[in-house]
Design an enzyme around this catalytic site. Structure first.
Site, mmCIF file in Angstrom:
data_model
loop_
_atom_site.group_PDB
_atom_site.id
_atom_site.type_symbol
_atom_site.label_atom_id
_atom_site.label_comp_id
_atom_site.label_asym_id
_atom_site.label_seq_id
_atom_site.Cartn_x
_atom_site.Cartn_y
_atom_site.Cartn_z
ATOM 1 N N CYS A 128 -30.638 -44.095 4.383
ATOM 2 C CA CYS A 128 -31.680 -44.433 3.401
ATOM 3 C C CYS A 128 -31.845 -45.946 3.311
ATOM 4 O O CYS A 128 -32.964 -46.461 3.256
ATOM 5 C CB CYS A 128 -31.347 -43.835 2.037
ATOM 6 S SG CYS A 128 -29.776 -44.365 1.330
ATOM 7 N N ALA A 160 -25.865 -40.816 -5.835
ATOM 8 C CA ALA A 160 -24.956 -40.726 -4.685
ATOM 9 C C ALA A 160 -24.085 -39.489 -4.838
ATOM 10 O O ALA A 160 -23.116 -39.486 -5.593
ATOM 11 C CB ALA A 160 -24.095 -41.981 -4.594
ATOM 12 N N GLY A 161 -24.453 -38.432 -4.141
ATOM 13 C CA GLY A 161 -23.679 -37.194 -4.180
ATOM 14 C C GLY A 161 -22.455 -37.301 -3.290
ATOM 15 O O GLY A 161 -22.190 -38.345 -2.682
ATOM 16 N N THR A 164 -23.089 -38.585 0.363
ATOM 17 C CA THR A 164 -23.320 -40.033 0.451
ATOM 18 C C THR A 164 -21.997 -40.783 0.338
ATOM 19 O O THR A 164 -21.721 -41.720 1.101
ATOM 20 C CB THR A 164 -24.281 -40.488 -0.666
ATOM 21 O OG1 THR A 164 -25.513 -39.788 -0.526
ATOM 22 C CG2 THR A 164 -24.541 -41.981 -0.609
ATOM 23 N N ASN A 167 -19.836 -40.704 3.360
ATOM 24 C CA ASN A 167 -20.427 -41.363 4.529
ATOM 25 C C ASN A 167 -20.574 -42.879 4.385
ATOM 26 O O ASN A 167 -21.281 -43.497 5.174
ATOM 27 C CB ASN A 167 -21.826 -40.786 4.787
ATOM 28 C CG ASN A 167 -21.797 -39.405 5.417
ATOM 29 O OD1 ASN A 167 -20.829 -39.038 6.059
ATOM 30 N ND2 ASN A 167 -22.848 -38.639 5.226
#
Length: 297
Positions: A128, A160-161, A164, A167
Site C-alpha cells: 500500500c 493494520a490487521g 499487515t 508483513n
C-alpha cells in the site's frame, strides 16, 4: 460469442480481501466473483461473502484448485502463504494478482507499468505504501535523475490487521525495491509508522527525493509531473490527494500525499488498504479486458 467476464476468486478474507470483494461485486465490468476462500470457517469475511451470495470455502488454496473454473485469483493472505500458493496457481494456469509483499511476479502499478506485464501470470501490487508513493518518485525521476528516494508511510494503527503486522519487514524491503525498480530512483528506502491516535488519522505519506540537477525550470517541470500523475491515480483512487505540493530545498524535493478510503467495507481512514484494493481491481480489470479481447479474436 466469447466469454464476457473472467471467473475470479479471492483467497484471504481478511480486511483487504473483504473490501476487495465489495469492490468487485459493485464495480467490476470484466470479473465474476465465484469464490472467497479462507482457512477459518467461522471468519467474518466468509460470513459476509455468504451474505452477498458468493460461494465460500475454508479449504484455502485447495478450494480454488478443485473448482477448475477459476481464471484469476486475488491473493490477500500473507507473503509466506503466497510463496506457497504461487507455483500451484501457475501450474493450474490461473492468473495471480498478489496483494502481499511476496513479490513472486513483477511489480505492477496501474499508472506506471501495467501494460508491460499485461500477459503475466503472476503480478505483485508491491505494498500500500508503494502504491501511494512510488508514482510520485516516478513523476520526479522522469523529469530529472533521482539519486535517492525515501518514503515514510504513516497509517492508522486500527487499519493494520494481523496480516499487515506480520508483513512489516517484507513491506519495507519490497517498497524500497519498488522505489528503485518502478520509481527509477538509484537508491530507495521505505519506513512504515503505525499511529495509535484516536480518532484514527488518514493515511499520510511523505516522499523525499535527492535530484541530480536543480533550476527553476526543472522545479516547474517536477511540479507539473507530480500534478499529472496524481490525476492519473485519482482515476481509480478518488481519495488520493496532494497534501503538500513539491517543496524544494537545494537538491531535496519533499512531497506529501494523503489517502482517504472509499468506505466500501473498511472505514475511510483505512486509505492504505483501500489504495491496495483499488489498485488490485484496476490491474485485474485491465488484464481481464485484454485476455477477453484476445480470446474473442
Amino acid at each position: 460469442m466469447g466469454k464476457q467476464r473472467l471467473n475470479a476468486a479471492i483467497i484471504g478474507p481478511g480486511n483487504i480481501g473483504t473490501d476487495l470483494m465489495y469492490k468487485i461485486l459493485r464495480r467490476s465490468e470484466y470479473l465474476e466473483l465465484k469464490l472467497v476462500a479462507g482457512i477459518v470457517a467461522e471468519s467474518e469475511g466468509l460470513r459476509l461473502a455468504r451474505e452477498e451470495g458468493v460461494a465460500t470455502s475454508a479449504a484455502g488454496i485447495q478450494a480454488i484448485l478443485d473448482r477448475k473454473d477459476i481464471d484469476i485469483v486475488f491473493d490477500a493472505t500473507t507473503a509466506h502463504a503466497h510463496a506457497q500458493h504461487a507455483p500451484l496457481l501457475k501450474d493450474a494456469g490461473i492468473i495471480a494478482v498478489d496483494l502481499t509483499p511476496a513479490a513472486v511476479g513483477p511489480y505492477v502499478m496501474p499508472v506506471v507499468n501495467l501494460e508491460e506485464h499485461i500477459d503475466a501470470m503472476n503480478v505483485n501490487l508491491i505494498t500500500c505504501g508503494g502504491q501511494a508513493t512510488i508514482p510520485i518518485v516516478y513523476a520526479i525521476s522522469r523529469v530529472v535523475p533521482t539519486a535517492y528516494a525515501e518514503i515514510v508511510a504513516t497509517i492508522a494503527s486500527k487499519s493494520a490487521g494481523p496480516g499487515t503486522r506480520q508483513n512489516i519487514d517484507e513491506f519495507t524491503l519490497t517498497t524500497a525495491k519498488g522505489i528503485v525498480d518502478i520509481g527509477n530512483a538509484q537508491k530507495g528506502k521505505a519506513i512504515i509508522l503505525l499511529n495509535p491516535a484516536d480518532p484514527p488519522m488518514m493515511m499520510n505519506n511523505t516522499i523525499y527525493a535527492l535530484i541530480d540537477q536543480v533550476d527553476p525550470a526543472i522545479e516547474q517541470k517536477i511540479t507539473e509531473s507530480v500534478e499529472e500523475i496524481i490525476k492519473e491515480v485519482q482515476a481509480f483512487v478518488p481519495g488520493y490527494k496532494l497534501k503538500i505540493p513539491p517543496m524544494f530545498d537545494g537538491n531535496k524535493v519533499t512531497v506529501m500525499i494523503e489517502v482517504e478510503g472509499s468506505g466500501d467495507y473498511l472505514p475511510q481512514y483505512s486509505g492504505n488498504l483501500d489504495l491496495e484494493t483499488c489498485a488490485a481491481l484496476a490491474v485485474a480489470e485491465k488484464m481481464a479486458k485484454h485476455k477477453l479481447a484476445a480470446g474473442a479474436n
